[in-house]
Write a protein that holds these residues in place. Structure first.
Motif, PDB file in Angstrom:
ATOM      1  N   LEU A  97      21.630  50.252  -2.425  1.00 28.87           N
ATOM      2  CA  LEU A  97      22.612  50.682  -3.418  1.00 28.87           C
ATOM      3  C   LEU A  97      23.420  49.491  -3.941  1.00 28.87           C
ATOM      4  O   LEU A  97      23.588  49.327  -5.159  1.00 28.87           O
ATOM      5  CB  LEU A  97      23.551  51.732  -2.819  1.00 28.87           C
ATOM      6  CG  LEU A  97      24.692  52.194  -3.730  1.00 28.87           C
ATOM      7  CD1 LEU A  97      24.151  52.862  -4.983  1.00 28.87           C
ATOM      8  CD2 LEU A  97      25.629  53.113  -2.966  1.00 28.87           C
ATOM      9  N   ALA A  98      23.907  48.662  -3.037  1.00 32.34           N
ATOM     10  CA  ALA A  98      24.704  47.497  -3.450  1.00 32.34           C
ATOM     11  C   ALA A  98      23.893  46.554  -4.324  1.00 32.34           C
ATOM     12  O   ALA A  98      24.383  46.046  -5.340  1.00 32.34           O
ATOM     13  CB  ALA A  98      25.230  46.758  -2.218  1.00 32.34           C
ATOM     14  N   ALA A 128      28.861  42.534   2.807  1.00 34.87           N
ATOM     15  CA  ALA A 128      29.421  43.424   3.825  1.00 34.87           C
ATOM     16  C   ALA A 128      28.675  44.745   3.994  1.00 34.87           C
ATOM     17  O   ALA A 128      28.888  45.431   4.993  1.00 34.87           O
ATOM     18  CB  ALA A 128      30.888  43.716   3.497  1.00 34.87           C
ATOM     19  N   ALA A 129      27.827  45.094   3.050  1.00 37.91           N
ATOM     20  CA  ALA A 129      27.159  46.399   3.128  1.00 37.91           C
ATOM     21  C   ALA A 129      26.250  46.481   4.348  1.00 37.91           C
ATOM     22  O   ALA A 129      25.475  45.568   4.604  1.00 37.91           O
ATOM     23  CB  ALA A 129      26.343  46.646   1.861  1.00 37.91           C
ATOM     24  N   VAL A 175      33.933  42.458  -6.404  1.00 35.47           N
ATOM     25  CA  VAL A 175      33.673  43.670  -5.612  1.00 35.47           C
ATOM     26  C   VAL A 175      32.201  43.745  -5.215  1.00 35.47           C
ATOM     27  O   VAL A 175      31.861  44.016  -4.051  1.00 35.47           O
ATOM     28  CB  VAL A 175      34.105  44.934  -6.391  1.00 35.47           C
ATOM     29  CG1 VAL A 175      33.588  46.197  -5.734  1.00 35.47           C
ATOM     30  CG2 VAL A 175      35.614  44.970  -6.536  1.00 35.47           C
ATOM     31  N   LEU A 176      31.307  43.478  -6.158  1.00 34.81           N
ATOM     32  CA  LEU A 176      29.877  43.547  -5.858  1.00 34.81           C
ATOM     33  C   LEU A 176      29.426  42.415  -4.939  1.00 34.81           C
ATOM     34  O   LEU A 176      28.535  42.611  -4.108  1.00 34.81           O
ATOM     35  CB  LEU A 176      29.069  43.567  -7.154  1.00 34.81           C
ATOM     36  CG  LEU A 176      29.177  44.879  -7.932  1.00 34.81           C
ATOM     37  CD1 LEU A 176      28.626  44.728  -9.343  1.00 34.81           C
ATOM     38  CD2 LEU A 176      28.483  46.001  -7.193  1.00 34.81           C
ATOM     39  N   ALA A 177      30.046  41.245  -5.064  1.00 34.95           N
ATOM     40  CA  ALA A 177      29.715  40.142  -4.146  1.00 34.95           C
ATOM     41  C   ALA A 177      30.103  40.513  -2.713  1.00 34.95           C
ATOM     42  O   ALA A 177      29.333  40.272  -1.771  1.00 34.95           O
ATOM     43  CB  ALA A 177      30.432  38.861  -4.578  1.00 34.95           C
ATOM     44  N   SER A 218      22.760  36.196  -3.948  1.00 31.34           N
ATOM     45  CA  SER A 218      23.198  37.233  -4.889  1.00 31.34           C
ATOM     46  C   SER A 218      24.713  37.258  -4.998  1.00 31.34           C
ATOM     47  O   SER A 218      25.273  37.318  -6.095  1.00 31.34           O
ATOM     48  CB  SER A 218      22.680  38.604  -4.437  1.00 31.34           C
ATOM     49  OG  SER A 218      21.282  38.653  -4.471  1.00 31.34           O
ATOM     50  N   ALA A 219      25.384  37.216  -3.856  1.00 32.17           N
ATOM     51  CA  ALA A 219      26.847  37.240  -3.849  1.00 32.17           C
ATOM     52  C   ALA A 219      27.424  36.015  -4.561  1.00 32.17           C
ATOM     53  O   ALA A 219      28.364  36.133  -5.350  1.00 32.17           O
ATOM     54  CB  ALA A 219      27.364  37.315  -2.412  1.00 32.17           C
ATOM     55  N   LEU A 220      26.859  34.846  -4.302  1.00 36.04           N
ATOM     56  CA  LEU A 220      27.349  33.625  -4.956  1.00 36.04           C
ATOM     57  C   LEU A 220      27.170  33.686  -6.469  1.00 36.04           C
ATOM     58  O   LEU A 220      28.055  33.271  -7.228  1.00 36.04           O
ATOM     59  CB  LEU A 220      26.648  32.396  -4.383  1.00 36.04           C
ATOM     60  CG  LEU A 220      27.039  32.002  -2.966  1.00 36.04           C
ATOM     61  CD1 LEU A 220      26.152  30.861  -2.457  1.00 36.04           C
ATOM     62  CD2 LEU A 220      28.508  31.608  -2.910  1.00 36.04           C
ATOM     63  N   LEU A 221      26.044  34.210  -6.920  1.00 34.15           N
ATOM     64  CA  LEU A 221      25.814  34.313  -8.361  1.00 34.15           C
ATOM     65  C   LEU A 221      26.720  35.358  -9.003  1.00 34.15           C
ATOM     66  O   LEU A 221      27.211  35.154 -10.120  1.00 34.15           O
ATOM     67  CB  LEU A 221      24.338  34.595  -8.639  1.00 34.15           C
ATOM     68  CG  LEU A 221      23.446  33.375  -8.389  1.00 34.15           C
ATOM     69  CD1 LEU A 221      21.995  33.781  -8.197  1.00 34.15           C
ATOM     70  CD2 LEU A 221      23.588  32.376  -9.523  1.00 34.15           C
TER      71      LEU A 221
END
Length: 151
Positions: free
Chosen positions: A87-88, A79-80, A72-74, A36-39
């Motif tokens: 939520l993230a 990190a969440a 920010v979302l990645a 998800s973070a990479l995308l």
């Protein structure tokens, strides 16, 4: 004999936060978080690249905001803490799906007076990245809520 079976059953299940597979053989949520973070980073990177190569004006500002939001979302996806992962992931999913919807609208009926064409630089790539990203973030969101209920 019962304690041996219980031990075998417990050993086939690896903790979702540290292991690779759970009882059903599915990949752990950490893999989905990383994907998800990479995308999200890829989507933001595409938009930032387009700003650097000449997209300006209102569209350029929106693309810069998209790039910042993607970063920010990645970071949030990685990190969440476990309790904030739902939520993230929901925010990431809404952001990715919203960006995909904006592109589809720009390709079809136009958006904010902008009419995009499929042959424009990186449009096909962006459609693919954002479509896959929406699916991956939907899976991540489902896993995050399932973990929250079970844990």
């Amino acid at each position: 004999m019962e304690s041996i079976r219980t031990g075998e059953q417990n050993s086939s299940r690896v903790d979702a936060n540290r292991g690779v597979a759970d009882q059903g053989g599915q990949r752990s949520p950490i893999l989905w978080r990383v994907l998800s973070a990479l995308l999200l980073l890829t989507m933001g990177g595409i938009h930032f690249y387009l700003v650097l190569t000449g997209f300006g004006g209102v569209l350029g500002v929106l693309f810069v905001l998209n790039a910042i939001g993607g970063v920010v979302l990645a970071i949030a996806m990685i990190a969440a803490p476990r309790r904030f992962l739902p939520l993230a992931s929901v925010l990431g999913l809404l952001f990715m799906a919203g960006t995909l919807l904006a592109l589809v609208l720009a390709l079809t009926v136009g958006l904010f007076g902008i009419h995009e064409q499929l042959g424009t630089q990186l449009v096909p790539t962006t459609l693919i990245v954002e479509s896959i990203g929406t699916i991956v973030l939907a899976v991540t969101t489902g896993l995050a809520f399932r973990m929250r209920r079970s844990g």
